[in-house]
Write a protein that holds these residues in place. Structure first.
Motif, PDB file in Angstrom:
ATOM      1  N   HIS A 204       3.164 105.658  90.829  1.00 40.59           N
ATOM      2  CA  HIS A 204       3.607 105.117  90.337  1.00 40.59           C
ATOM      3  C   HIS A 204       3.634 103.544  90.026  1.00 40.59           C
ATOM      4  O   HIS A 204       3.035 102.986  90.800  1.00 40.59           O
ATOM      5  CB  HIS A 204       5.705 104.755  90.703  1.00 40.59           C
ATOM      6  N   ASP A 205       3.492 103.247  88.481  1.00 38.58           N
ATOM      7  CA  ASP A 205       3.003 101.580  88.480  1.00 38.58           C
ATOM      8  C   ASP A 205       3.379 100.843  88.721  1.00 38.58           C
ATOM      9  O   ASP A 205       4.777 100.735  89.051  1.00 38.58           O
ATOM     10  CB  ASP A 205       2.733 102.086  86.641  1.00 38.58           C
ATOM     11  N   VAL A 207       3.769  96.058  90.002  1.00 37.86           N
ATOM     12  CA  VAL A 207       3.595  95.040  89.647  1.00 37.86           C
ATOM     13  C   VAL A 207       3.614  94.259  90.820  1.00 37.86           C
ATOM     14  O   VAL A 207       4.438  94.382  91.139  1.00 37.86           O
ATOM     15  CB  VAL A 207       5.134  94.235  88.775  1.00 37.86           C
ATOM     16  N   ASN A 225       0.545 101.068  93.861  1.00 37.17           N
ATOM     17  CA  ASN A 225      -0.575 101.816  92.964  1.00 37.17           C
ATOM     18  C   ASN A 225      -0.466  99.966  91.629  1.00 37.17           C
ATOM     19  O   ASN A 225       0.293 100.259  90.298  1.00 37.17           O
ATOM     20  CB  ASN A 225      -0.846 102.654  91.461  1.00 37.17           C
ATOM     21  N   PRO A 226      -1.164  98.994  91.963  1.00 37.39           N
ATOM     22  CA  PRO A 226      -0.801  97.723  90.529  1.00 37.39           C
ATOM     23  C   PRO A 226      -1.578  97.837  89.435  1.00 37.39           C
ATOM     24  O   PRO A 226      -3.076  97.990  89.365  1.00 37.39           O
ATOM     25  CB  PRO A 226      -2.234  96.862  91.855  1.00 37.39           C
ATOM     26  N   THR A 227      -0.756  98.389  88.463  1.00 35.67           N
ATOM     27  CA  THR A 227      -1.325  98.567  87.308  1.00 35.67           C
ATOM     28  C   THR A 227      -1.045  97.419  85.628  1.00 35.67           C
ATOM     29  O   THR A 227      -1.460  97.367  85.088  1.00 35.67           O
ATOM     30  CB  THR A 227      -0.709  99.731  86.918  1.00 35.67           C
ATOM     31  N   ALA A 228      -0.362  96.398  86.871  1.00 36.66           N
ATOM     32  CA  ALA A 228       0.175  95.206  86.543  1.00 36.66           C
ATOM     33  C   ALA A 228       0.392  93.800  87.276  1.00 36.66           C
ATOM     34  O   ALA A 228       0.562  93.681  87.965  1.00 36.66           O
ATOM     35  CB  ALA A 228       1.704  95.131  85.342  1.00 36.66           C
ATOM     36  N   SER A 229       0.623  92.588  86.218  1.00 34.95           N
ATOM     37  CA  SER A 229       0.407  91.797  86.657  1.00 34.95           C
ATOM     38  C   SER A 229       1.348  90.368  86.860  1.00 34.95           C
ATOM     39  O   SER A 229       1.919  90.893  85.404  1.00 34.95           O
ATOM     40  CB  SER A 229      -0.036  90.520  87.588  1.00 34.95           C
ATOM     41  N   ARG A 244       9.193 100.871  83.982  1.00 37.49           N
ATOM     42  CA  ARG A 244       7.789 102.171  83.796  1.00 37.49           C
ATOM     43  C   ARG A 244       7.043 101.492  85.186  1.00 37.49           C
ATOM     44  O   ARG A 244       6.268 102.000  85.281  1.00 37.49           O
ATOM     45  CB  ARG A 244       7.253 101.901  82.933  1.00 37.49           C
ATOM     46  N   PHE A 245       8.158 100.010  86.096  1.00 41.68           N
ATOM     47  CA  PHE A 245       7.379  99.977  87.008  1.00 41.68           C
ATOM     48  C   PHE A 245       8.040  99.538  88.195  1.00 41.68           C
ATOM     49  O   PHE A 245       9.781  99.679  88.245  1.00 41.68           O
ATOM     50  CB  PHE A 245       6.545  98.622  86.833  1.00 41.68           C
TER      51      PHE A 245
END
Length: 309
Positions: A204-205, A207, A225-229, A244-245
């Motif tokens: 899962h995505d 942050v 699973n780092p897809t945002a910061s 979503r995160f």
């Protein structure tokens, strides 16, 4: 600009212009500074022209292309911070000769600590105002690295930062231990899952923080699973609430959403870490009765909290 005679010591008029200039720079332009300064854009423009004339320097570019500092303007801004900090230091030191507390206390604080249940900072500020009703308190919510620089160069009297490292020019007073857990929002696929494996988390995505973290805390993010910061905890909360995160938040900060069933901690016994916070001051700084009184109140509160445990 043409050759200009060396500037003498600034008087009240120059200091007023310098304060306006500092606010314009910190706001990023004339329009944004209007509200902060309480004067019109035209008045700000006239003040800037007057200051440039007095200094004999072009400080900034303004126009359709937007606001931007010149190289000289950036140097003048840094010099203005040192000047105003030195003046405040002088005023605070002279006021310290009196029997009552008077002056300013400038504090830099890391974001989202106001919901810490111990409330040491809040209660110490209240006690300080009891001791010195005329004390002016200025709080800046800025990143830890800026707080450390501000305390070291005298722009800030004190700061509150995560104790990730120690700098030789600073004194540290332990304040808080903050527990963070891994959260998802209602509607996220993991909200109803129990138990949850590390492998599931990686599907899962997530942050992750864009600010400095200790090696121990970084290790807690390895399975994600780092897809945002995000640059602060509020940004992390925004993305978690998008459903979503997943991401880590301090328990005291996430509590409002947990109680309303908008968030849930995932495997709280396994996925958590502790961040320690300290109050920082500059070593060998000038005498400052306001700061000393504030630190006395902080120490009193911390000691009382330790005895109550």
């Amino acid at each position: 600009m043409s050759k200009h005679a060396p500037m003498g010591l600034p008087g009240d008029a120059e200091l007023r212009l310098i304060r306006i200039y500092r606010k314009v720079v910190e706001c990023g332009g004339f329009s944004a500074a209007e509200v902060e300064l309480g004067i019109s854009r035209a008045a700000i423009s006239m003040a800037m022209k007057d200051l440039e004339t007095r200094l004999g320097l072009r400080l900034c570019q303004r126009g359709r292309g937007g606001f931007a500092l010149t190289d000289e303007g950036a140097e003048v801004y840094q010099a203005s911070l040192q000047l105003l900090a030195a003046m405040e230091g002088f005023r605070t030191r002279v006021n310290g000769l009196h029997a009552w507390l008077k002056g300013e206390l400038n504090i830099g604080i890391t974001d989202n600590l106001v919901s810490m249940p111990e409330m040491h900072i809040t209660h110490a500020l209240s006690a300080l105002k009891d001791r010195g009703p005329e004390v002016r308190i200025n709080i800046r919510m800025i990143p830890p690295s800026e707080i450390e620089r501000g305390v070291l160069d005298g722009r800030l009297h004190a700061g509150v930062v995560p104790a990730l490292k120690t700098l030789p020019g600073l004194t540290y007073l332990p304040l808080y231990e903050e527990t963070s857990r891994l959260y998802c929002a209602a509607g996220h696929p993991l909200f109803l899952a129990d138990p949850i494996t590390a492998e599931q988390l990686a599907e899962h995505d997530a942050v992750v923080p864009a600010y400095a973290q200790s090696p121990t805390i970084k290790a807690q993010h390895e399975w994600l699973n780092p897809t945002a910061s995000a640059t602060d905890r509020e940004g992390v909360a925004f993305l978690i609430l998008s459903r979503r995160f997943i991401g880590y938040l301090p328990t005291h900060y996430a509590e409002r959403w947990v109680l309303s069933r908008q968030m849930k901690a995932l495997n709280p016994e396994a996925w958590h870490y502790v961040t320690r916070y300290s109050a920082i001051t500059r070593k060998s700084g000038p005498p400052n009765l306001v700061l000393e009184a504030y630190l006395e109140e902080l120490n009193h509160l911390i000691s009382g909290h330790s005895r109550a445990r």
